[in-house]
Design a protein around this motif. Structure first.
Motif, PDB file in Angstrom:
ATOM      1  N   TRP A 149      65.653   1.442  39.690  1.00 11.22           N
ATOM      2  CA  TRP A 149      66.682   1.461  38.653  1.00 11.22           C
ATOM      3  C   TRP A 149      68.050   1.377  39.302  1.00 11.22           C
ATOM      4  O   TRP A 149      68.492   0.312  39.699  1.00 11.22           O
ATOM      5  N   ARG A 150      68.742   2.510  39.433  1.00 10.35           N
ATOM      6  CA  ARG A 150      70.039   2.514  40.098  1.00 10.35           C
ATOM      7  C   ARG A 150      70.236   3.849  40.805  1.00 10.35           C
ATOM      8  O   ARG A 150      69.596   4.839  40.477  1.00 10.35           O
ATOM      9  N   ALA A 151      71.148   3.849  41.778  1.00  6.13           N
ATOM     10  CA  ALA A 151      71.370   5.031  42.597  1.00  6.13           C
ATOM     11  C   ALA A 151      72.229   6.057  41.860  1.00  6.13           C
ATOM     12  O   ALA A 151      73.289   5.716  41.312  1.00  6.13           O
ATOM     13  N   ASP A 156      65.961   5.266  42.627  1.00  4.67           N
ATOM     14  CA  ASP A 156      66.953   4.383  43.264  1.00  4.67           C
ATOM     15  C   ASP A 156      66.376   2.996  43.518  1.00  4.67           C
ATOM     16  O   ASP A 156      67.099   1.986  43.436  1.00  4.67           O
TER      17      ASP A 156
END
Length: 519
Positions: A224-226, A221
């Motif tokens: 990168w992204r959740a 998270d």
């Protein structure tokens, strides 16, 4: 280190345990018939009527003793009660016994895992005052129950003239000489112990899946992204299945050693963060927590502290097992260090994070610092490797105790396919349960209350009461009777009552919170 399950009963064996210790220098009747039993971590005989129950936790091959069989006892064998001057400790023949220091280190290593990382959240449920007192009380109670279990095993081994007994065999042998009304449950007792062991080990596997996935999520998270934590669980499923396909635990030995090293280093870094900058004053924390959360504290603390299977295996593999008990014995010294360590982590973690304490203190570490993220990765990798070790116990119990006999008519290839189907099913079952309730702290509390209350606090006093019931003990164990007014029985019943309270109330509270998490 996993629990040890019951030994495999030879086909056609009777209901009584017989024994025949080997003479000095004697060898096993058929060396070619020996096979490895991963549950007991020992070598067993393929000859019906012979069964080895010696533990060799370090992977060494133990000597083989006759401890099971049907029909009349073998020549020179003994029925329960014919103790004479038999000393079980003197008849333990192990190729690689551990000394006192090694046993102490093994106990300390076994205490460092997801349980100790959950102690700050446990202190949040109890408050720091009750948390400190409660951890010391539960630790003392667990230690005492381990003492009476080891002592009862020694008495039973003397009566049965066998060098060692595992947990299910101990329960069966104790009930056989206990109160008459209880003896009708002798056969069921083995299945009850095995059931608790299976549920507990599967529970540990569920905790591991949630732990690894949650820590990986925090790392990804940040950089990168959740994504939902269940996505990471799904990513873990294939490698966990492949990991559980490994047929020999020795293959994992180098990885297990590396996991131990990462755990020790990681715990040191966690302590650095807990005692580092920005520690609030103790007045900002609750001395006593919400009473409705006390059962969760009991369950989590039991999950963290209780290690009855580890203790039995380690004591059975000691070069000087008589040094294990006693006021200055290995058990007391190890448990003293463990309890102090758990109190330190629990108190300092709760002091640092308060109501924000999560199911693992690693999840409270900063997400924007590389060192904190490295610690999460280290613990995730260490727990991932250990997952296969925990799966071995339910696998071996289910396969060897309940399935293998019904598959005798199958070809070896068919049995091997079914074995891998079972291995896959175990991983999928733990995965589905983790996906259904991805709450680390509730899993820990539930399985601690449900299983370890029984295995650690209820069954040991019951075994002692059964062993000492008739008072027909020899001079070797004559100091361990029920006592005047049967006070030892009263003491045992009191401990069992506390264990049953923790089991019922702790399990109910954890299940209630799990249900609420769906609402």
């Amino acid at each position: 280190m996993p629990f040890s399950s019951g030994s495999v009963t030879p086909e056609g064996a009777g209901n009584h345990l017989y024994s025949l210790p080997p003479a000095d220098g004697a060898t096993f009747p058929d060396q070619r018939s020996k096979s490895y039993d991963a549950v007991n971590n020992a070598w067993t005989s393929g000859d019906p009527g012979l069964l080895n129950v010696a533990y060799t936790p370090d992977g060494g091959e133990g000597e083989v003793y006759v401890v099971g069989g049907g029909g009349d006892p073998p020549p020179g064998g003994r029925r329960p009660g014919d103790e004479d001057t038999y000393d079980p400790h003197a008849h333990r023949k192990l190729d690689h016994p551990t000394n006192n220091a090694e046993t102490l280190i093994h106990m300390l290593k076994g205490s460092l895992g997801t349980g100790i990382l959950a102690m700050p959240e446990a202190f949040h449920n109890a408050g720091y005052g009750l948390g400190i007192c409660g951890t010391i009380f539960i630790g003392t109670l667990c230690t005492y129950c381990l003492h009476i279990l080891i002592r009862s095993q020694y008495i039973l081994c003397t009566k049965l003239r066998v060098p060692v007994l595992n947990y299910p065999d101990t329960m069966v042998a104790a009930i056989e000489i206990g109160p008459k009304w209880l003896r009708k449950f002798k056969g069921a007792s083995r299945h009850i112990i095995n059931a608790f062991l299976i549920v507990y080990q599967l529970g540990i596997c569920c905790v591991y899946v949630v732990f690894v996935a949650t820590n990986i999520k925090q790392i990804v998270d940040e950089y990168w992204r959740a994504l939902d934590v269940r996505v990471y669980m799904l990513m873990l499923l294939p490698p966990l299945i492949l990991l559980n396909y490994i047929p020999n635990l020795k293959v994992l030995a180098p990885f297990s050693t590396a996991a131990n090293a990462m755990t020790f280093v990681g715990l040191g870094i966690v302590l650095y963060y807990l005692f580092g900058r920005g520690v609030p004053h103790v007045s900002e924390r609750n001395l006593v927590g919400e009473p409705s959360h006390f059962p969760l504290f009991i369950g989590t603390t039991l999950f963290a502290l209780e290690a009855v299977g580890v203790v039995i295996a380690l004591e059975n593999n000691m070069a000087t097992p008589s040094a294990f008990g006693g006021y200055r014995g290995v058990l007391n010294r190890a448990m003293l260090i463990i309890v102090l360590l758990y109190v330190t982590i629990g108190f300092s973690g709760y002091l640092k994070y308060g109501d924000r304490a999560l199911g693992s203190v690693t999840l409270n570490l900063p997400t924007d610092e590389v060192l904190a993220q490295v610690v999460k990765a280290m613990f995730a990798a260490a727990i991932f490797v250990t997952y296969a070790l925990q799966c071995y116990v339910p696998l071996e119990i289910l396969w060897k105790e309940y399935l293998v006999k019904s598959l005798q008519k199958k070809s070896p290839r068919q049995r091997k396919i079914l074995e891998y189907v079972l291995r896959t099913a175990i991983v999928i079952a733990t995965f589905l349960l983790a996906v259904a309730v991805p709450r680390l702290e509730l899993f820990i509390s539930l399985f601690g209350a449900l299983c370890l209350s029984a295995l650690g606090l209820v069954f040991p006093p019951l075994i002692e009461i059964c062993v000492l019931w008739g008072g027909d003990v020899t001079a070797a164990d004559g100091d361990h009777r029920l006592g005047p007014f049967r006070w030892r029985m009263i003491r045992g019943l009191a401990i069992m009552s506390f264990g049953l309270f923790g089991l019922v109330v702790g399990s109910y509270t954890a299940l209630r919170d799990i249900v609420r998490s769906f609402l």
